[in-house]
Design an enzyme around this catalytic site. Structure first.
Site, PDB file in Angstrom:
ATOM      1  N   SER A 149       6.161  -7.422   2.961  1.00 11.08           N
ATOM      2  CA  SER A 149       7.447  -8.080   4.259  1.00 11.08           C
ATOM      3  C   SER A 149       7.270  -9.146   4.100  1.00 11.08           C
ATOM      4  O   SER A 149       6.716  -9.684   3.150  1.00 11.08           O
ATOM      5  CB  SER A 149       5.846  -7.954   4.947  1.00 11.08           C
ATOM      6  OG  SER A 149       4.836  -8.489   5.039  1.00 11.08           O
ATOM      7  N   LYS A 178      -3.468  -7.761  -7.500  1.00  8.33           N
ATOM      8  CA  LYS A 178      -4.050  -8.336  -6.773  1.00  8.33           C
ATOM      9  C   LYS A 178      -3.088  -6.621  -5.412  1.00  8.33           C
ATOM     10  O   LYS A 178      -2.442  -6.787  -4.671  1.00  8.33           O
ATOM     11  CB  LYS A 178      -3.680  -9.151  -5.593  1.00  8.33           C
ATOM     12  CG  LYS A 178      -4.715  -9.305  -4.564  1.00  8.33           C
ATOM     13  CD  LYS A 178      -5.011  -8.518  -3.357  1.00  8.33           C
ATOM     14  CE  LYS A 178      -4.303  -9.086  -2.184  1.00  8.33           C
ATOM     15  NZ  LYS A 178      -4.857  -7.381  -1.405  1.00  8.33           N
ATOM     16  N   TRP A 227       1.343  -0.880   0.188  1.00 10.84           N
ATOM     17  CA  TRP A 227       0.011  -0.415  -0.358  1.00 10.84           C
ATOM     18  C   TRP A 227       0.648   1.247  -0.179  1.00 10.84           C
ATOM     19  O   TRP A 227       0.215   2.350   0.132  1.00 10.84           O
ATOM     20  CB  TRP A 227      -1.168   0.281   0.828  1.00 10.84           C
ATOM     21  CG  TRP A 227      -0.441  -0.150   2.284  1.00 10.84           C
ATOM     22  CD1 TRP A 227      -0.692  -1.889   2.908  1.00 10.84           C
ATOM     23  CD2 TRP A 227       0.514   0.196   3.858  1.00 10.84           C
ATOM     24  NE1 TRP A 227       0.467  -2.141   4.240  1.00 10.84           N
ATOM     25  CE2 TRP A 227       1.009  -0.259   4.605  1.00 10.84           C
ATOM     26  CE3 TRP A 227       1.551   1.539   3.008  1.00 10.84           C
ATOM     27  CZ2 TRP A 227       1.770  -0.485   5.548  1.00 10.84           C
ATOM     28  CZ3 TRP A 227       2.294   1.367   4.209  1.00 10.84           C
ATOM     29  CH2 TRP A 227       2.233   0.790   5.285  1.00 10.84           C
ATOM     30  N   CYS A 279      10.031   1.449   1.610  1.00 10.19           N
ATOM     31  CA  CYS A 279      10.935  -0.643   1.767  1.00 10.19           C
ATOM     32  C   CYS A 279      12.810   0.576   1.993  1.00 10.19           C
ATOM     33  O   CYS A 279      13.236  -0.314   2.822  1.00 10.19           O
ATOM     34  CB  CYS A 279      11.163  -1.241   0.927  1.00 10.19           C
ATOM     35  SG  CYS A 279      11.093  -0.447  -0.731  1.00 10.19           S
ATOM     36  N   GLU A 323      10.050  -8.678  -2.867  1.00  2.94           N
ATOM     37  CA  GLU A 323      11.183  -7.083  -2.994  1.00  2.94           C
ATOM     38  C   GLU A 323      10.086  -7.287  -1.883  1.00  2.94           C
ATOM     39  O   GLU A 323       9.584  -6.713  -1.568  1.00  2.94           O
ATOM     40  CB  GLU A 323      10.353  -6.455  -3.986  1.00  2.94           C
ATOM     41  CG  GLU A 323      11.237  -6.686  -5.254  1.00  2.94           C
ATOM     42  CD  GLU A 323      12.391  -6.457  -5.563  1.00  2.94           C
ATOM     43  OE1 GLU A 323      13.074  -5.695  -4.641  1.00  2.94           O
ATOM     44  OE2 GLU A 323      13.036  -6.751  -5.925  1.00  2.94           O
ATOM     45  N   GLU A 367      12.126  -3.641  11.183  1.00  3.58           N
ATOM     46  CA  GLU A 367      11.165  -2.551  10.504  1.00  3.58           C
ATOM     47  C   GLU A 367      10.063  -1.654  10.922  1.00  3.58           C
ATOM     48  O   GLU A 367       8.628  -2.802  10.936  1.00  3.58           O
ATOM     49  CB  GLU A 367      10.944  -3.087   9.228  1.00  3.58           C
ATOM     50  CG  GLU A 367      10.298  -2.198   8.153  1.00  3.58           C
ATOM     51  CD  GLU A 367       9.903  -2.287   6.777  1.00  3.58           C
ATOM     52  OE1 GLU A 367       9.582  -4.360   6.465  1.00  3.58           O
ATOM     53  OE2 GLU A 367      11.104  -2.479   5.848  1.00  3.58           O
ATOM     54  N   TYR A 405       3.894 -21.815  -0.494  1.00  2.00           N
ATOM     55  CA  TYR A 405       2.031 -21.458  -1.501  1.00  2.00           C
ATOM     56  C   TYR A 405       3.001 -22.075  -3.112  1.00  2.00           C
ATOM     57  O   TYR A 405       2.276 -23.014  -3.847  1.00  2.00           O
ATOM     58  CB  TYR A 405       1.437 -20.120  -2.655  1.00  2.00           C
ATOM     59  CG  TYR A 405       0.948 -19.161  -1.056  1.00  2.00           C
ATOM     60  CD1 TYR A 405       0.765 -20.194   0.282  1.00  2.00           C
ATOM     61  CD2 TYR A 405       0.710 -18.430  -1.496  1.00  2.00           C
ATOM     62  CE1 TYR A 405       0.501 -18.927   0.574  1.00  2.00           C
ATOM     63  CE2 TYR A 405       0.288 -17.112  -0.150  1.00  2.00           C
ATOM     64  CZ  TYR A 405      -0.021 -17.844   0.907  1.00  2.00           C
ATOM     65  OH  TYR A 405      -0.351 -17.290   1.884  1.00  2.00           O
TER      66      TYR A 405
END
Ligand code: NAP
Ligand code: MG
Length: 498
Positions: free
Chosen positions: A244, A190, A166, A301, A266, A400, A254
């Site tokens: 994250s 997504k 976001w 980031c 990333e 972080e 997955y």
């Protein structure tokens, strides 16, 4: 703001929002009919109800993406034609840049002028750069004996799923979309649940640019449902994720448990900012330090969150840092003098405040800020915060925070600076300030991070790779021509001549 600058407040009020999912070239309700609210972080109020997609929608979108890929409507276009379509998309983004900037500020809480002056130009330049590259990438003929013709050619990988964070919703989506579409792939995007608006608008613009139905699909919804279904889908060939480190790891799982799809990650960072005592003019240094940790409210980031300063200049540097940080005004993202907007959501603000508490408890000293501010607005604002007396093993130096919080750590010599800089599980970025050419070259090679900027805070431009060492990244590099190869596979053709 200049006298003739757009009235973004007005634009935000009248902007037309897309609220449905985009599948196979059409805006549609989610299969379940469910919606969720997207919130303005600067007020806590709902902006719009958005289609909440899940597994069934993922199946529909992946099927559309696969069908068009197999038919070849996009993949088989000449590189030049795909270039023309992508350049048109970039032009349309430019044409709508004011609305897109207003939407981004509404949805993320970031200053609208940052969205307009940084995120939008970045997204447009990225799309153009990758478009321009498509018809300039040559495959190779390999060195063989004269009775063999052997070529190594690039093929698109197929259906790419991409899951977006976001903090820079449009810029990161464009960073993925450029090389994915350049290569002839189809994509299912997504966006983060908090920030679906600009990705949905981008879908409309992609259709307007003539990109065939099914090539670009956008599924707003939650990570655990829609994101996971995309990560586990057996017909997705590649999953490109930014977010994250924790969630990045899920995508590896997955993939392992489904079809071994290619996974590109990333991830997070805890980037050091090394200031050597040979630096004479501190003014540009503190400007860059502030930019590194306060830009985007620290929700970045590559934020320079650990300030490593040589011991004998700490007092002087810290005094200049505090003076400068005080000029970064926190406030309404639509006010022209705001430089620090709202954090993305209440839960995240509580997390940032929790880190500030943890820092105090571990014995670090707050020398600036430390509080939630502007609570009366309903928004999630935290003031620029600086800790002194931080040790690198403290929580605030290792984890972080993703907020406007800087931790100051001292070192004696350059070896110690490098050792502290590298003492982290992350390795995304680093900054180094020095007037000494030898130190600049040596230290920038010794730091284990994907990008080291010297005498500035920068990730470079579209032409250079971006990505992380260690737990900051996996599997590839964004930007530059390396980004294209992430979404291509190499085929060897070995031909015996008679
Ligand atoms: P996040 O929590 O990891 O979420 C990123 C995306 O993953 C969102 O779309 C999220 O959906 C989805 N997701 C969450 N849980 C999931 C699950 N169980 N399965 C599948 N998908 C899932 O990260 P964030 O809070 O949005 O963004 C902040 C992080 O991104 C920071 O760590 C930051 O460093 C990193 N980041 C890295 C870069 C880079 O280039 N290296 C750039 C920007 C940000 P929901 O919306 O439902 O949560
Ligand atoms: Mg929002």
């Amino acid at each position: 703001m200049a006298a003739n600058a757009p009235d973004f407040g007005q634009i935000a009020k009248s902007v037309e929002l897309e609220t449905k999912a985009f599948i196979n070239g059409r805006f549609v309700d989610s299969a379940s009919g469910k919606t969720f609210d997207t919130i303005n972080p600067a007020t806590g109020r709902t902006i719009a109800a958005i289609a909440e997609t899940d597994k069934e929608d993922v199946n529909r979108a992946v099927s559309a993406a696969r069908t068009v890929f197999d038919k070849g409507d996009w993949r088989n276009q000449s590189p030049r034609d795909r270039k023309i379509a992508l350049l048109k998309l970039a032009d349309l983004v430019e044409k709508h840049q004011q609305e897109l900037a207003a939407m981004e500020a509404l949805d993320t809480g970031k200053p609208v002028l940052d969205a307009f002056n940084a995120d939008l130009p970045d997204a447009i330049a990225t799309l153009r750069w990758h478009a321009e590259a498509i018809d300039k990438i040559y495959d190779v003929v390999s060195p063989t004996s004269s009775d063999i013709v052997s070529m190594v050619v690039r093929d698109p990988i197929g259906v790419v799923g991409t899951v977006i964070p976001w903090n820079f919703p449009l810029a990161i989506t464009a960073m993925k979309l450029g090389p994915i579409l350049a290569g002839g792939n189809s994509v299912v995007i997504k966006p983060a649940e908090q920030t679906p608006l600009t990705a949905l608008k981008l879908a409309r613009l992609a259709a307007e640019a003539g990109i065939p139905d099914g090539v670009v699909n956008v599924l707003p919804g939650y990570g655990e449902t829609a994101g996971q279904a995309l990560g586990r889908h057996a017909d997705v060939d590649c999953l490109s994720f930014t977010g994250s480190t924790e969630v990045g790891g899920y995508f590896l799982k997955y993939a392992a448990e489904s079809n071994l799809k290619r996974v590109l990650l990333e991830l997070g960072g805890k980037s050091p900012v090394i200031v050597m005592d040979d630096v004479d003019d501190l003014t540009p240094v503190v400007e860059q330090i502030a930019f590194g940790i306060l830009f985007s409210q620290g929700e970045n980031c590559s934020a320079g969150s650990r300030l490593l300063v040589q011991k004998n200049m700490k007092e002087r540097l810290l005094a200049a840092v505090l003076d400068h940080f005080r000029t970064w005004k926190v406030g309404d993202p639509f006010a022209p003098d705001t430089r620090v907007g709202a954090l993305i959501e209440e839960k995240h603000m509580e997390r940032v405040l929790g880190y500030i508490d943890a820092g105090k408890k571990e014995g670090a000293k707050i020398v600036l800020g430390g509080n939630r501010v502007l609570e009366e607005t309903g928004g999630y604002f935290v003031e620029p915060t600086v800790f002194d007396n931080v040790r690198n093993d403290m929580k605030i130096a290792q984890e972080e925070i993703f907020g406007p919080v800087l931790s100051t750590i001292t070192f004696d010599d350059v070896e110690e600076a490098v050792s502290i800089a590298n003492d982290t599980k992350y390795g995304l970025a680093a900054q180094l300030y020095t007037n000494n050419l030898h130190i600049a070259h040596k230290v920038s090679r010794q730091i284990r991070a994907g990008t080291v900027s010297v005498n500035c805070f920068s990730e470079g431009d579209q032409a250079v790779p971006f990505g992380g060492y260690k737990q900051s990244g996996f599997g590839g590099r964004e930007k530059s021509l390396l980004a294209h190869d992430q979404y291509l596979q190499f085929k060897t053709i070995w031909m015996q001549l008679r």
